[in-house]
Design an enzyme around this catalytic site. Structure first.
Site, short mmCIF file in Angstrom:
data_model
loop_
_atom_site.label_atom_id
_atom_site.label_comp_id
_atom_site.label_asym_id
_atom_site.label_seq_id
_atom_site.Cartn_x
_atom_site.Cartn_y
_atom_site.Cartn_z
N LYS A 1 -24.42 -25.01 -86.31
CA LYS A 1 -23.89 -23.78 -86.89
C LYS A 1 -22.44 -24.02 -87.28
CE LYS A 1 -26.53 -20.62 -83.96
NZ LYS A 1 -26.46 -19.40 -83.18
N HIS B 1 -16.51 -17.85 -80.53
CA HIS B 1 -17.59 -17.53 -81.46
C HIS B 1 -17.07 -16.56 -82.52
CE1 HIS B 1 -20.76 -18.95 -78.62
NE2 HIS B 1 -19.87 -18.58 -77.72
N HIS C 1 -18.02 -22.82 -80.79
CA HIS C 1 -19.46 -22.94 -80.58
C HIS C 1 -19.98 -24.19 -81.29
CE1 HIS C 1 -23.66 -20.82 -80.88
NE2 HIS C 1 -23.65 -21.78 -79.98
#
Length: 159
Positions: free
Chosen positions: A138, A25, A130
């Site tokens: 995202k 992340h 992620h």
């Protein structure tokens, strides 16, 4: 160039949960914001988490900080927390708050060392970003983790 990392503590006694993946992340913070695990912990506590969601945070200077204890299930990727380790690097957006790989050379090196150690310790087969997970819309972590890790494995194969 000096790489500053803390001792990576990965204890054999903490293998109570079955870990099969690492999820990378970013903190979605600008490259000028030098924060660490304590700041991200504060952010997560304010959002109602019971601790920081990530197991490790990699600061701008490459220092690896421990977050949530690795024997506890993380809170970093819905439906994937139970069997994964969450690693967050500080950065991931530019000064216009647009997704961008802002990793410093020190962060890249520290990420390589940490992932390599964890993969070996836990016999992990999957290292992803992620954004690579199903139903995630995202750009986090703002770089292609699968391609990066593939190149890392090529390097490791030479040793």
């Amino acid at each position: 160039m000096v790489f500053q990392t803390t001792d990576i503590k990965v204890s054999r006694y903490m293998q109570k949960r079955h870990i099969n993946s690492i999820i990378i992340h970013c903190s979605a913070s600008s490259p000028s914001l030098d924060i660490g695990a304590s700041t991200i912990r504060e952010w997560h506590l304010k959002r109602g988490f019971n601790d920081i969601g990530y197991h490790y945070v990699i600061r701008l200077n490459g220092k690896i900080e421990e977050g949530r204890p690795i024997n506890r299930i993380g809170a970093h990727a819905s439906n994937f927390n139970k069997h994964s380790i969450g690693i967050c690097y500080v950065g991931g957006v530019n000064d216009k708050n647009e997704c961008e790989d802002t990793r410093t050379d020190s962060q890249k090196f520290a990420m390589f060392l940490l992932c390599s150690k964890l993969v070996e310790q836990y016999n992990i087969q999957t290292v992803v970003g992620h954004r690579d997970l199903p139903r995630v819309n995202k750009c986090c972590p703002s770089f292609d983790v699968v391609s990066w890790w593939g190149k890392c494995l090529e390097i490791l194969d030479h040793f």
